[in-house]
Design an enzyme around this catalytic site. Structure first.
Site, PDB file in Angstrom:
ATOM      1  N   LYS A  79       0.840  -1.197   0.000  1.00 17.03           N
ATOM      2  CA  LYS A  79       0.000   0.000   0.000  1.00 17.03           C
ATOM      3  C   LYS A  79       0.880   1.255   0.000  1.00 17.03           C
ATOM      4  O   LYS A  79       1.870   1.314   0.744  1.00 17.03           O
ATOM      5  CB  LYS A  79      -0.879  -0.059   1.256  1.00 17.03           C
ATOM      6  CG  LYS A  79      -2.001   0.934   1.348  1.00 17.03           C
ATOM      7  CD  LYS A  79      -2.847   0.611   2.595  1.00 17.03           C
ATOM      8  CE  LYS A  79      -4.078   1.482   2.689  1.00 17.03           C
ATOM      9  NZ  LYS A  79      -4.923   1.120   3.862  1.00 17.03           N
ATOM     10  N   SER A  84      -9.601   0.410   2.743  1.00 18.41           N
ATOM     11  CA  SER A  84      -8.810   1.305   1.918  1.00 18.41           C
ATOM     12  C   SER A  84      -7.603   0.639   1.238  1.00 18.41           C
ATOM     13  O   SER A  84      -6.999   1.249   0.351  1.00 18.41           O
ATOM     14  CB  SER A  84      -8.295   2.467   2.780  1.00 18.41           C
ATOM     15  OG  SER A  84      -7.438   2.010   3.799  1.00 18.41           O
ATOM     16  N   SER A 124      -9.920  -1.856   6.868  1.00 23.01           N
ATOM     17  CA  SER A 124      -9.246  -1.599   5.592  1.00 23.01           C
ATOM     18  C   SER A 124      -8.351  -2.722   5.085  1.00 23.01           C
ATOM     19  O   SER A 124      -7.884  -2.658   3.943  1.00 23.01           O
ATOM     20  CB  SER A 124      -8.423  -0.311   5.686  1.00 23.01           C
ATOM     21  OG  SER A 124      -9.264   0.809   5.634  1.00 23.01           O
TER      22      SER A 124
END
Lengths: 445, 66
Positions: free
Chosen positions: A53, A128, A152
């Site tokens: 990420k 996310s 997330s």
């Protein structure tokens, strides 16, 4: 070409092939990956290509964090989790898409484009950690780091048909990871199979002098846990919140999963949890207040640089009274103690659905510019994951089948503090008895 | 019970934090924050005088399986 170079080339080719369909990468760093593959890289993750990420800092590299405000921001430090994966021999091939400032649960992003679900690009990946889930599900990398403040890691893992672990708060250092809400943020892995989750956790878990909140608690052998028998273990099945408002198709898949555990010799017992809905209020107050505090200066100076939905959500956090925020934090200890007493007095873990409804379409949940719809859509996605952020408890999402729309579904196993090994043990045993994690989406033509 | 109102929210956001907010959005925030604060207040009835935020880490350690 050596083995490491071959693996890197295979991953890079897959990343390039999938990118137009799913938008999983912010940057594919082919040159750096090829350079890394030329040197010997001993360790338990030797020469395994990974990507993470875009909020894990690597010194000298851009971390955009899903925001146009950091489009050119160069990180001054390297995250402890990345440094530990480097030391274990892994090769980083790029940075992965994410929701703006890790604040959304669907995978939409107005700045860098939406991430699309490899199983059907018309559907969301969840967020996310959207790119992390998409890249792993597509088979580009075997694992990726995500972060989890309200779901997330587990939401995108479930939406994309892979496993994802939110560790106990403090189990993995947050040093060098972009903060969303300090009291709740967790660093954790997403991977197709739970055994790989164990391998990543073995590399990244443990105390860190750079993060005073990283717990000084012994790290068990997660790899042994991933191969251990589960006969005689006990899973609690809570009535109420987690099984309310549950789609019929998902309910059937959860029943199937329970039956698998029964056949494995796991005892299933009913448990009654304290007021779960209240945990969402408390988690919301902590998240919104801390996120708003982190962003206040940028919201003041660059309001146009935020998606309107996220901006509005963070405006709310600025208006929460300090005493309300501190009450929510004071409650965390007694509420978590009561939750553990109720859930784990007679059980090693509890089993609940990850999402209550099938993975939605991207167009029906595209609300980044719609202030009125943004909050309710986010809330639907994370209704079953947020309670474990407020209580700080570990929770593992495991894929358990497909709903009528052809998209994956998953369940969560949640355990007492620092019981990641027990969750890995149960999740890995489930995967040895099923093949949901072996199924792969096809590259769209 | 009196609730937070849009004027108060606007004063906090605009006046204290310097973050612009429309009157309509301030009214929505006032409603949302009132609900949240009332929810926390109801939950806080279980707190003892000595409970403090930092105790949470001790609760995690105490509830870990040995």
């Amino acid at each position: 070409m050596n083995d490491a170079a071959a693996r890197v080339e295979e991953a890079l080719a897959a990343a390039e092939a999938w990118q137009p369909a799913i938008n999983a990468f912010i940057r594919i760093e082919a040159d750096a990956a090829r350079e890394a593959a030329r040197a010997p890289r001993p360790g338990p993750l030797s020469c395994i290509p990974l990507a993470h990420k875009d909020m894990y800092y690597r010194k000298g590299r851009v971390s955009a964090c899903g925001s146009t405000l950091r489009r050119d921001w160069i990180a001054p430090v390297t995250a402890t989790a990345l440094a530990r994966l480097d030391a274990a021999g892994a090769i980083d091939i790029g940075t992965l898409t994410m929701s703006e400032w890790a604040g959304g649960a669907t995978g939409h992003n107005i700045h860098f484009g939406d991430t699309a679900n490899p199983w059907n690009p018309a559907h969301v990946t969840g967020g996310s950690s959207s790119g992390s889930a998409a890249a792993v599900a597509a088979g580009i990398v075997v694992a990726a780091l995500g972060s989890d403040t309200g779901g997330s890691i587990r939401v995108p893992a479930s939406c994309c048909g892979i496993a994802g672990l939110k560790p106990t708060w403090g189990r993995v250092s947050r040093s060098g990871a972009m903060p969303r809400a300090w009291s709740l943020d967790c660093v954790g892995p997403l991977a197709r199979d739970v055994a790989t989750i164990a391998a990543i956790m073995a590399a990244i878990a443990g105390p860190d002098p750079r993060d005073p909140t990283a717990a000084d608690v012994p790290v068990p052998d997660y790899l042994v846990a991933a191969t251990a028998d589960v006969t005689g273990m006990t899973i609690g099945i809570p009535a109420g919140w987690f099984y309310e408002a549950l789609d019929g198709g998902i309910a059937a898949l959860i029943e199937d999963a329970k039956a698998v555990f029964s056949r494995l010799g796991v005892h299933l017992i009913p448990v009654t949890l304290p007021d779960v809905a209240r945990l969402l209020t408390l988690q919301g107050v902590v998240t919104m207040t801390e996120a708003a505090t982190i962003h206040a200066a940028m919201m003041r100076d660059h309001p146009e640089a935020y998606a309107p939905g996220l901006f509005a959500r963070q405006q709310t956090g600025l208006a929460i009274p300090a005493a309300t925020y501190l009450e929510a934090l004071r409650l965390r200890g007694p509420v978590t103690a009561a939750f553990c007493d109720a859930a784990f007095a007679g059980a090693d873990a509890i089993l609940v659905p990850a999402l209550a409804e099938p993975v939605p379409r991207r167009d029906e949940t595209d609300a980044e510019r719609d202030v009125a719809r943004y909050g309710p859509i986010q809330a639907r996605m994370v209704r079953n994951t947020r309670p474990f952020n407020y209580t700080g408890l570990p929770a593992l999402s495991v894929p358990c089948g497909f709903t009528a729309n052809g998209l994956p579904a998953g369940f969560q196993l949640a355990g007492p503090p620092f019981a990641e090994a027990a969750l890995i043990r149960l999740g890995a045993a489930y995967q040895r008895a099923t093949d949901w994690h072996l199924r792969r989406p096809r590259l769209p033509q | 019970m009196a609730t937070l109102d849009a004027a108060a929210v606007k004063a906090v956001l605009d006046g204290i934090h310097g973050v612009a907010v429309t009157d309509a959005r301030a009214a929505e925030i006032a409603r949302d924050v009132t609900v949240l604060a009332q929810g926390v207040r109801a939950a806080a009835a279980r707190l003892s005088f000595e409970d403090e935020p930092q105790a949470f880490r001790g609760v995690l350690a105490a509830n870990a399986r040995r």
